[in-house]
Design a protein around this motif. Structure first.
Motif, PDB file in Angstrom:
ATOM      1  N   ARG A  60       8.896  81.380 109.795  1.00 18.19           N
ATOM      2  CA  ARG A  60      10.159  80.930 110.374  1.00 18.19           C
ATOM      3  C   ARG A  60      10.872  82.055 111.113  1.00 18.19           C
ATOM      4  N   VAL A  61      10.910  83.230 110.507  1.00 13.42           N
ATOM      5  CA  VAL A  61      11.595  84.358 111.127  1.00 13.42           C
ATOM      6  C   VAL A  61      10.864  84.811 112.391  1.00 13.42           C
ATOM      7  N   THR A  62       9.533  84.779 112.367  1.00 13.27           N
ATOM      8  CA  THR A  62       8.752  85.144 113.558  1.00 13.27           C
ATOM      9  C   THR A  62       9.020  84.176 114.700  1.00 13.27           C
ATOM     10  N   ALA A  63       9.093  82.884 114.385  1.00 13.07           N
ATOM     11  CA  ALA A  63       9.368  81.887 115.419  1.00 13.07           C
ATOM     12  C   ALA A  63      10.775  82.065 115.984  1.00 13.07           C
ATOM     13  N   LEU A  64      11.741  82.367 115.127  1.00 15.06           N
ATOM     14  CA  LEU A  64      13.107  82.589 115.584  1.00 15.06           C
ATOM     15  C   LEU A  64      13.173  83.814 116.498  1.00 15.06           C
ATOM     16  N   ALA A  65      12.473  84.870 116.141  1.00 16.02           N
ATOM     17  CA  ALA A  65      12.461  86.080 116.965  1.00 16.02           C
ATOM     18  C   ALA A  65      11.843  85.804 118.333  1.00 16.02           C
ATOM     19  N   ALA A  66      10.758  85.040 118.367  1.00 15.25           N
ATOM     20  CA  ALA A  66      10.122  84.703 119.641  1.00 15.25           C
ATOM     21  C   ALA A  66      11.047  83.849 120.508  1.00 15.25           C
ATOM     22  N   GLU A  67      11.750  82.921 119.872  1.00 10.07           N
ATOM     23  CA  GLU A  67      12.678  82.056 120.597  1.00 10.07           C
ATOM     24  C   GLU A  67      13.826  82.854 121.208  1.00 10.07           C
ATOM     25  N   ARG A  68      14.291  83.884 120.513  1.00 10.25           N
ATOM     26  CA  ARG A  68      15.426  84.676 120.984  1.00 10.25           C
ATOM     27  C   ARG A  68      15.005  85.923 121.772  1.00 10.25           C
ATOM     28  N   GLY A  69      13.702  86.108 121.958  1.00 14.81           N
ATOM     29  CA  GLY A  69      13.225  87.253 122.728  1.00 14.81           C
ATOM     30  C   GLY A  69      13.423  88.585 122.025  1.00 14.81           C
ATOM     31  N   VAL A  70      13.297  88.589 120.729  1.00 11.24           N
ATOM     32  CA  VAL A  70      13.486  89.799 119.935  1.00 11.24           C
ATOM     33  C   VAL A  70      12.131  90.273 119.418  1.00 11.24           C
ATOM     34  N   ALA A  71      11.860  91.555 119.592  1.00  5.68           N
ATOM     35  CA  ALA A  71      10.617  92.120 119.075  1.00  5.68           C
ATOM     36  C   ALA A  71      10.663  92.154 117.556  1.00  5.68           C
ATOM     37  N   LEU A  72       9.566  91.765 116.958  1.00  3.46           N
ATOM     38  CA  LEU A  72       9.477  91.758 115.504  1.00  3.46           C
ATOM     39  C   LEU A  72       8.138  92.361 115.107  1.00  3.46           C
ATOM     40  N   ARG A  73       8.197  93.323 114.219  1.00  2.00           N
ATOM     41  CA  ARG A  73       6.968  94.008 113.811  1.00  2.00           C
ATOM     42  C   ARG A  73       6.926  94.078 112.296  1.00  2.00           C
ATOM     43  N   SER A  74       5.879  93.469 111.730  1.00  2.00           N
ATOM     44  CA  SER A  74       5.687  93.515 110.291  1.00  2.00           C
ATOM     45  C   SER A  74       5.198  94.906 109.909  1.00  2.00           C
ATOM     46  N   LEU A  75       5.878  95.531 108.980  1.00  2.00           N
ATOM     47  CA  LEU A  75       5.429  96.808 108.466  1.00  2.00           C
ATOM     48  C   LEU A  75       4.468  96.542 107.308  1.00  2.00           C
ATOM     49  N   ARG A  92       8.287  91.443  98.557  1.00  2.00           N
ATOM     50  CA  ARG A  92       8.821  91.014  99.840  1.00  2.00           C
ATOM     51  C   ARG A  92       8.234  91.897 100.934  1.00  2.00           C
ATOM     52  N   LEU A  93       8.475  91.535 102.172  1.00  2.00           N
ATOM     53  CA  LEU A  93       7.914  92.244 103.307  1.00  2.00           C
ATOM     54  C   LEU A  93       8.999  92.989 104.059  1.00  2.00           C
ATOM     55  N   LEU A  94       8.684  94.186 104.492  1.00  2.00           N
ATOM     56  CA  LEU A  94       9.577  94.934 105.366  1.00  2.00           C
ATOM     57  C   LEU A  94       9.213  94.609 106.810  1.00  2.00           C
ATOM     58  N   VAL A  95      10.203  94.207 107.570  1.00  2.00           N
ATOM     59  CA  VAL A  95       9.985  93.821 108.963  1.00  2.00           C
ATOM     60  C   VAL A  95      10.928  94.631 109.846  1.00  2.00           C
ATOM     61  N   ALA A  96      10.386  95.252 110.885  1.00  2.00           N
ATOM     62  CA  ALA A  96      11.207  95.955 111.870  1.00  2.00           C
ATOM     63  C   ALA A  96      11.598  94.959 112.951  1.00  2.00           C
ATOM     64  N   ILE A  97      12.893  94.824 113.194  1.00  2.00           N
ATOM     65  CA  ILE A  97      13.408  93.862 114.163  1.00  2.00           C
ATOM     66  C   ILE A  97      14.063  94.625 115.302  1.00  2.00           C
ATOM     67  N   GLY A  98      13.605  94.356 116.524  1.00  2.00           N
ATOM     68  CA  GLY A  98      14.100  95.105 117.675  1.00  2.00           C
ATOM     69  C   GLY A  98      13.335  96.409 117.837  1.00  2.00           C
ATOM     70  N   ASP A  99      13.782  97.208 118.749  1.00  2.00           N
ATOM     71  CA  ASP A  99      13.122  98.481 119.052  1.00  2.00           C
ATOM     72  C   ASP A  99      13.635  99.544 118.098  1.00  2.00           C
ATOM     73  N   VAL A 100      13.000  99.641 116.951  1.00  2.00           N
ATOM     74  CA  VAL A 100      13.458 100.558 115.916  1.00  2.00           C
ATOM     75  C   VAL A 100      12.246 101.107 115.178  1.00  2.00           C
ATOM     76  N   ASP A 101      12.312 102.362 114.820  1.00  2.00           N
ATOM     77  CA  ASP A 101      11.263 103.002 114.039  1.00  2.00           C
ATOM     78  C   ASP A 101      11.890 103.459 112.729  1.00  2.00           C
ATOM     79  N   PRO A 102      11.946 102.581 111.745  1.00  2.00           N
ATOM     80  CA  PRO A 102      12.764 102.840 110.564  1.00  2.00           C
ATOM     81  C   PRO A 102      12.056 103.706 109.531  1.00  2.00           C
ATOM     82  N   PRO A 103      12.832 104.351 108.686  1.00  2.00           N
ATOM     83  CA  PRO A 103      12.232 105.004 107.519  1.00  2.00           C
ATOM     84  C   PRO A 103      11.787 103.942 106.525  1.00  2.00           C
ATOM     85  N   LEU A 104      10.731 104.214 105.803  1.00  2.00           N
ATOM     86  CA  LEU A 104      10.242 103.245 104.832  1.00  2.00           C
ATOM     87  C   LEU A 104      10.799 103.491 103.435  1.00  2.00           C
TER      88      LEU A 104
END
Length: 253
Positions: A60-75, A92-104
């Motif tokens: 669901r979250v992946t589909a929402l991101a695609a609909e809104r044009g937001v990059a989504l990357r499963s860590l 649970r899963l850590l997901v990077a949303i948008g152009d971000v390189d987060p600390p884990l």
């Protein structure tokens, strides 16, 4: 002999079936709203972020991101730190949303000898401490998915966490999720009792409790968050965080 450490676990129970029927669907809606709003805030122009997503929600979250044009990357799966349960990331899963390189992981998780809740409380001596602060800074219910952010605040008065809470409420109003985030706001405003002893932490609220693994301690440690509201359906009891029992009127002679 090597010291024994409890395996990761988190088990919850409800004060009553009435409380469960009332709050379980509200908690589920709040978790769903937080997942969606992580995407929607970035679509609105907020900086990229990291979200903690339930595996069943990923499609669901992946589909929402695609609909809104937001990059989504499963860590990769949530980092296997000693405090993954306490931070609400185990299972649970850590997901990077948008152009971000987060600390884990957070710096607070680099030590296994103290539970992060005890460290956040700023305890320097004794075995019990009281804390207060904005609802959005409250990390005590993170193991059951009730939390504003997936990373630890810097303390119970962390201004960055307060700002994230305000931004979440504003985004919820824009995207028709105000009711669900209102339930999260309420839950994180309840009184909560946290205690840890011999590798097990117990967290009690007026409507449910849960236990999770924690670093072992030789004596009991306790944190009380007073809160500013009592929930509908709360249990009554003699001790914190429960409402006082109702007293029966004396019978006429």
């Amino acid at each position: 002999m090597a010291s024994w450490t409890a395996p990761a676990f988190c088990r919850s129970s409800w004060a009553s079936e009435t409380a469960r029927a009332l709050w379980e669907p509200r908690f589920r809606a709040a978790r769903t709203a937080c997942e969606d709003l992580a995407v929607l805030q970035v679509a609105d122009g907020a900086r990229g972020t990291v979200a903690v997503i339930r595996p069943a929600s990923l499609a669901r979250v992946t589909a929402l991101a695609a609909e809104r044009g937001v990059a989504l990357r499963s860590l990769d799966a949530a980092p296997a730190t000693a405090h993954a349960v306490a931070a609400g990331r185990l299972g649970r899963l850590l997901v990077a949303i948008g152009d971000v390189d987060p600390p884990l992981a957070d710096p607070i998780e680099n030590r296994d000898d103290l539970d992060p809740v005890w460290r956040l409380a700023g305890a320097v001596s004794g075995d019990e401490v009281a804390v207060a602060g904005d609802w959005a800074v409250n990390p005590l219910l993170a193991p059951v998915g009730l939390v504003v952010q997936p990373l630890w605040p810097r303390g119970f008065d962390c201004p960055d966490a307060v700002a994230r809470g305000a931004a979440l409420v504003a985004a919820a109003a824009r995207h028709d999720r105000a009711e669900a985030i209102g339930w999260l706001h309420e839950a994180l405003s309840w009184p909560v009792a946290w205690s840890a002893l011999h590798g097990i932490a117990e967290i009690k609220t007026p409507v449910f409790r849960f236990i999770r693994n924690a670093p072992p301690t030789p004596g009991k440690l306790s944190v009380r968050r007073e809160g500013d509201t009592m929930p509908e359906g709360s249990a009554r009891g003699l001790g914190f965080p429960f409402a006082a029992p109702r007293l029966s009127a004396p019978r006429a002679a």
